[in-house]
Design an enzyme around this catalytic site. Structure first.
Site, PDB file in Angstrom:
ATOM      1  N   LYS A   1       0.998   4.169  -2.756  1.00 57.87           N
ATOM      2  CA  LYS A   1       0.543   5.351  -2.262  1.00 57.87           C
ATOM      3  C   LYS A   1       1.462   6.675  -2.606  1.00 57.87           C
ATOM      4  O   LYS A   1       1.315   7.626  -3.073  1.00 57.87           O
ATOM      5  CB  LYS A   1       0.208   5.640  -0.887  1.00 57.87           C
TER       6      LYS A   1
ATOM      7  N   TYR B   1       0.825  -1.129   0.055  1.00 56.98           N
ATOM      8  CA  TYR B   1      -0.095   0.014   0.020  1.00 56.98           C
ATOM      9  C   TYR B   1       0.921   1.295   0.096  1.00 56.98           C
ATOM     10  O   TYR B   1       0.630   2.268  -0.668  1.00 56.98           O
ATOM     11  CB  TYR B   1      -0.777   0.064   1.144  1.00 56.98           C
TER      12      TYR B   1
HETATM   13  N1  NAD Z   1      -9.670   6.050   5.694  1.00 54.89           N
HETATM   14  C1  NAD Z   1      -8.177   6.474   5.783  1.00 54.89           C
HETATM   15  O1  NAD Z   1      -8.066   7.113   6.872  1.00 54.89           O
HETATM   16  C2  NAD Z   1      -7.777   6.583   4.758  1.00 54.89           C
HETATM   17  C3  NAD Z   1      -6.250   6.884   4.968  1.00 54.89           C
HETATM   18  C4  NAD Z   1      -5.270   7.044   3.723  1.00 54.89           C
HETATM   19  C5  NAD Z   1      -5.802   6.849   2.643  1.00 54.89           C
HETATM   20  N2  NAD Z   1      -6.954   6.560   2.224  1.00 54.89           N
HETATM   21  C6  NAD Z   1      -7.395   6.406   0.819  1.00 54.89           C
HETATM   22  O2  NAD Z   1      -8.641   6.901   0.876  1.00 54.89           O
HETATM   23  C7  NAD Z   1      -9.414   6.000  -0.440  1.00 54.89           C
HETATM   24  C8  NAD Z   1     -10.848   6.021   0.050  1.00 54.89           C
HETATM   25  O3  NAD Z   1     -10.681   4.883   1.156  1.00 54.89           O
HETATM   26  P1  NAD Z   1     -11.726   4.836   2.286  1.00 54.89           P
HETATM   27  O4  NAD Z   1     -10.933   4.939   3.547  1.00 54.89           O
HETATM   28  O5  NAD Z   1     -13.044   5.777   1.676  1.00 54.89           O
HETATM   29  O6  NAD Z   1     -12.044   3.255   2.124  1.00 54.89           O
HETATM   30  P2  NAD Z   1     -13.404   2.314   1.522  1.00 54.89           P
HETATM   31  O7  NAD Z   1     -13.135   0.914   1.336  1.00 54.89           O
HETATM   32  O8  NAD Z   1     -14.732   2.828   1.783  1.00 54.89           O
HETATM   33  O9  NAD Z   1     -13.227   3.035  -0.152  1.00 54.89           O
HETATM   34  C9  NAD Z   1     -12.590   2.393  -1.131  1.00 54.89           C
HETATM   35  C10 NAD Z   1     -13.711   2.173  -2.096  1.00 54.89           C
HETATM   36  O10 NAD Z   1     -12.793   1.775  -3.456  1.00 54.89           O
HETATM   37  C11 NAD Z   1     -13.730   1.026  -4.219  1.00 54.89           C
HETATM   38  N3  NAD Z   1     -12.757  -0.056  -4.944  1.00 54.89           N
HETATM   39  C12 NAD Z   1     -11.716  -0.912  -4.636  1.00 54.89           C
HETATM   40  N4  NAD Z   1     -11.462  -1.243  -5.915  1.00 54.89           N
HETATM   41  C13 NAD Z   1     -11.609  -0.623  -6.854  1.00 54.89           C
HETATM   42  C14 NAD Z   1     -11.935  -0.802  -8.105  1.00 54.89           C
HETATM   43  N5  NAD Z   1     -10.902  -1.816  -8.802  1.00 54.89           N
HETATM   44  N6  NAD Z   1     -12.526  -0.208  -9.052  1.00 54.89           N
HETATM   45  C15 NAD Z   1     -13.441   0.704  -8.480  1.00 54.89           C
HETATM   46  N7  NAD Z   1     -13.612   0.787  -7.258  1.00 54.89           N
HETATM   47  C16 NAD Z   1     -12.934  -0.091  -6.485  1.00 54.89           C
HETATM   48  C17 NAD Z   1     -14.148   0.007  -3.008  1.00 54.89           C
HETATM   49  O11 NAD Z   1     -15.320  -0.902  -3.306  1.00 54.89           O
HETATM   50  C18 NAD Z   1     -14.567   0.968  -1.999  1.00 54.89           C
HETATM   51  O12 NAD Z   1     -16.030   1.423  -2.120  1.00 54.89           O
HETATM   52  C19 NAD Z   1      -8.477   4.948  -0.522  1.00 54.89           C
HETATM   53  O13 NAD Z   1      -7.860   4.997  -1.815  1.00 54.89           O
HETATM   54  C20 NAD Z   1      -7.753   4.723   0.607  1.00 54.89           C
HETATM   55  O14 NAD Z   1      -6.456   4.059   0.135  1.00 54.89           O
HETATM   56  C21 NAD Z   1      -7.900   6.419   3.422  1.00 54.89           C
END
Ligand code: NAD
Length: 295
Positions: free
Chosen positions: A168, A164
Site C-alpha cells: 500500500k 499489505y
Molecule cells: N475497506 C477498507 O476499510 C479499506 C481500507 C483501506 C484500503 N482498502 C482497499 O480498498 C480496496 C477495496 O477493498 P474493499 O474493502 O472494497 O474489499 P473487497 O474485498 O470488497 O474488494 C476487493 C475486490 O477486489 C477483487 N480482487 C481481488 N483480487 C483481484 C484480482 N487479482 N483481479 C481483479 N480483482 C480482484 C475482489 O474480488 C474484491 O471484489 C482494496 O484495495 C483495499 O485494500 C479498503
C-alpha cells in the site's frame, strides 16, 4: 457546480463488491461508461465468481452503460485486453481506479514468503499492470485520471499486515512518480486511503459502525479525485464522510559540522523538529534542500 462524467470511460478494478462497486455505480450514475473488473475471488484471493456481472446489471438497470471483465490484475496481458475491449467499444479510457485487493493477515513472524509476495503482487504489481495498460492511451489522449488505493496500513502501519502495508505504501510511491511523468500529458494521479465497512473489514468493524462507514461515503472523495478538475499527487483519506489529506514531509534538519554518529545523537531533537517542515513535490527537492544548506 455538478461534477459529471458524460463521455468519460472509466475502468474500476475489483468492482464486484465493496468500494469498487460503489465507485462504479456512482461513476455510471453521473454519466461515465464503466468497465467493471473483478475476478470475483474470496477475500484471500482464491476462487472465481461473476461478481462483476451483477454490478453491470445494477448499472444497466439504472440506465447506465457498463460491461464486465473477469481478468486478474496480476496478469498484464489480461489488463491489456481489457483496455483494448474498452477502446473497441467506447474509443477511449479516461479514468482508472486501481481498487482490486486481497488480504492475508498474519504477524510477520508467522507470515510465509508466499503470502507476502501474493499480497504485494495483487495490490502493487496489479495496479502497475493496469496503469501500464492504459498509460499510452492516456498519453495519446492528453487526458487521464488515475487513482491508486493505499490504506492507513501503508501510510501508518497496522499489526499483522506487513505484506499489505508494504504494497500500500508502494502504491503511494508509484503515484508520486507517475504524477510527474504524466503531468505534461494531462494525466493526474492521486492516492486514496479509504476506511469502509466491506467484507475486507467485516471482522474488525463493530456492527454499529458499518452503516456510517458504508462504501458510498467514500465514493465522493474517489470521484472528485478522478474528475476533470481533480488535484494531482494528493494522498486523501476518506471514511464515513470524513475527508482528510496525508502528506510525506521533510524536516529542515541539521547540517552537522563534523558528521559522526555521536553528532547525530547530540542533535537528534533538532533533526526531527517539525517546524519549517516542507512537503517536497519531487525527490529532487530533497537534494535541492540539502544543496541549499551547503551554500
Ligand atoms: N475497506 C477498507 O476499510 C479499506 C481500507 C483501506 C484500503 N482498502 C482497499 O480498498 C480496496 C477495496 O477493498 P474493499 O474493502 O472494497 O474489499 P473487497 O474485498 O470488497 O474488494 C476487493 C475486490 O477486489 C477483487 N480482487 C481481488 N483480487 C483481484 C484480482 N487479482 N483481479 C481483479 N480483482 C480482484 C475482489 O474480488 C474484491 O471484489 C482494496 O484495495 C483495499 O485494500 C479498503
Amino acid at each position: 457546480m455538478t461534477i459529471g462524467f458524460d463521455n468519460r470511460v472509466a475502468i474500476v478494478t475489483g468492482a464486484g463488491g465493496g468500494l469498487g462497486r460503489a465507485y462504479a455505480l456512482e461513476l455510471a450514475r453521473r454519466g461515465a461508461k464503466v468497465v467493471v473488473n473483478d475476478l470475483g475471488g474470496a477475500r484471500d484471493g482464491t476462487g472465481h465468481s461473476d461478481a462483476a456481472l451483477a454490478v453491470v446489471r445494477e448499472i444497466e438497470a439504472a440506465g447506465g452503460e457498463a460491461f464486465s471483465n473477469g481478468g486478474s490484475v496480476t496478469e498484464y496481458d489480461q489488463m491489456v485486453a481489457m483496455v483494448e475491449a474498452a477502446k473497441a467499444r467506447w474509443g477511449r479510457v479516461d479514468i482508472l481506479i486501481n481498487n482490486a485487493g486481497v488480504l492475508r493477515d498474519k504477524s510477520f513472524a508467522k507470515m510465509e514468503p508466499e503470502d507476502f509476495r501474493f499480497v504485494v503482487d495483487v495490490h502493487l504489481n496489479g495496479s502497475a499492470n493496469c496503469t501500464k495498460a492504459v498509460w499510452d492511451t492516456m498519453r495519446e489522449q492528453n487526458y487521464g485520471r488515475i487513482l491508486m488505493t493505499a490504506s492507513s496500513t501503508g501510510l501508518f502501519g497496522n499489526f499483522g499486515q506487513a505484506n499489505y502495508g508494504a504494497a500500500k505504501l508502494g502504491l503511494a510511491g508509484l503515484a508520486k512518480t507517475l504524477h510527474l511523468e504524466g503531468a505534461k500529458y494531462g494525466i493526474k494521479v492521486n492516492t486514496i486511503a479509504p476506511v469502509a465497512g466491506t467484507r475486507m473489514t467485516e471482522d474488525i468493524f463493530p456492527e454499529a459502525a458499518f452503516k456510517a462507514f458504508a462504501p458510498e461515503n467514500v465514493a465522493p472523495a474517489a470521484l472528485y479525485l478522478v474528475s476533470e478538475d481533480a488535484p494531482t499527487n494528493m494522498i486523501i483519506g476518506a471514511g464515513a464522510g470524513v475527508v482528510q489529506a496525508a502528506y510525506v514531509t521533510l524536516t529542515k534538519g541539521v547540517k552537522l559540522e563534523a558528521p559522526t554518529p555521536e553528532s547525530v545523537a547530540a542533535q537528534w531533537a533538532e533533526i526531527i523538529d517539525r517546524k519549517s517542515e516542507i512537503v517536497p513535490n519531487s525527490g529532487a527537492e530533497q537534494t535541492m534542500s540539502i544543496m541549499s544548506r551547503l551554500q
